[in-house]
Design an enzyme around this catalytic site. Structure first.
Site, PDB file in Angstrom:
ATOM      1  N   ASP A  97       0.880  -7.773   0.216  1.00 64.79           N
ATOM      2  CA  ASP A  97       1.147  -8.190  -1.158  1.00 64.79           C
ATOM      3  C   ASP A  97       0.688  -9.634  -1.356  1.00 64.79           C
ATOM      4  O   ASP A  97       0.617 -10.398  -0.395  1.00 64.79           O
ATOM      5  CB  ASP A  97       2.654  -8.120  -1.460  1.00 64.79           C
ATOM      6  CG  ASP A  97       3.179  -6.695  -1.407  1.00 64.79           C
ATOM      7  OD1 ASP A  97       2.378  -5.761  -1.522  1.00 64.79           O
ATOM      8  OD2 ASP A  97       4.411  -6.549  -1.253  1.00 64.79           O
TER       9      ASP A  97
HETATM   10  N1  URA Z   1       5.821  -4.417   2.811  1.00 60.76           N
HETATM   11  C1  URA Z   1       5.880  -5.094   1.643  1.00 60.76           C
HETATM   12  O1  URA Z   1       6.813  -4.927   0.872  1.00 60.76           O
HETATM   13  N2  URA Z   1       4.881  -5.951   1.365  1.00 60.76           N
HETATM   14  C2  URA Z   1       3.857  -6.198   2.186  1.00 60.76           C
HETATM   15  O2  URA Z   1       2.990  -7.022   1.877  1.00 60.76           O
HETATM   16  C3  URA Z   1       3.807  -5.489   3.401  1.00 60.76           C
HETATM   17  C4  URA Z   1       4.807  -4.601   3.688  1.00 60.76           C
END
Ligand code: URA
Length: 229
Positions: A97
């Site tokens: 993310d």
């Molecule tokens: N889980 C999440 O919520 N975000 C990420 O970036 C990776 C795993």
């Protein structure tokens, strides 16, 4: 390509070329912007042939506010952080993310990408997590049993290793959209900080500051390709 193969900075390799040290297919080239066919051209520098690897593997310590995509019309991408690799067409093997930090593996090896990302392979992804509300022993059990997300999907068994009240390591074997954040939401908690620290047996190099990256060693590449893959 020369800069990337360890012959110095871009400025230094341009000088090497202008000084006549570089041969492409038997001919000295002096144009310091000369484009080569990395796969088929035979390149010599000062009498030594370049051992150019077709595939490249890079680990990045992704900072926040950078998207792990190859192109974005508005946001800065991970490729913007490494302009010297532009011509190699790297792509991220697994995304994070925008507000998640840590290990992103980039490569142009589609075969490895497929193997590491295939849902059937169940490759470990380990994260360091900080949360808003105190962690409980029952959370550990919930992770092991398989947490059901807001859309009804039941996650595979995962591991929650509590470091202290608000900090933990989490190991998951899949990669659903916002998975870790949604797993904690399902337990009435909230992720306040998330960092990926491992993918399969590839550990984020602690020497890399946020935004820094380095090529994988041969050992790391072999380990990633080995095992059950
Ligand atoms: N889980 C999440 O919520 N975000 C990420 O970036 C990776 C795993």
């Amino acid at each position: 390509m020369l800069a990337h193969s360890g012959y110095g900075t871009r400025k230094e390799v341009k000088q090497l070329i202008r000084d006549g040290y570089v041969l492409v297919n038997g001919e000295v080239i002096v144009d310091d912007d000369f484009k080569v066919d990395e796969i088929n051209d035979e390149i010599f520098v000062d009498g030594f042939q370049i051992d150019y690897r077709k595939h490249l593997y890079v680990m990045l310590n992704k900072p926040k506010d950078v998207v792990s995509a190859t192109y974005d019309s508005r946001q800065k991408t991970i490729l913007d952080l490494m302009p010297e690799y532009d011509y190699l067409k790297l792509f991220p093997i697994g995304r994070l993310d925008i507000d998640t930090e840590g290990l992103v593996l980039l490569s142009n090896d589609g075969d490895l990408a497929h193997k590491l990302l295939s849902p059937k392979k169940h490759v470990d992804k380990e994260y360091y997590v900080e949360v808003k509300n105190p962690l409980k022993t029952s959370d550990v059990i919930a992770f092991t049993s398989g947490i059901t997300l807001d859309d009804g999907y039941k996650c595979l068994s995962a591991r929650l290793e509590i470091i202290d009240e608000l900090k933990a390591h989490v190991i998951i074997k899949e990669g659903k959209f916002h998975q870790i954040k949604r797993m904690f939401e399902a337990l009435n908690n909230e992720v306040t900080y998330l960092k990926r620290i491992r993918m399969k047996n590839l550990i984020l190099d602690p020497k890399l500051d946020l935004g820094e990256y380095r090529e994988l060693t041969d050992e790391e590449i072999n380990d990633l390709k080995g095992g059950e893959l």
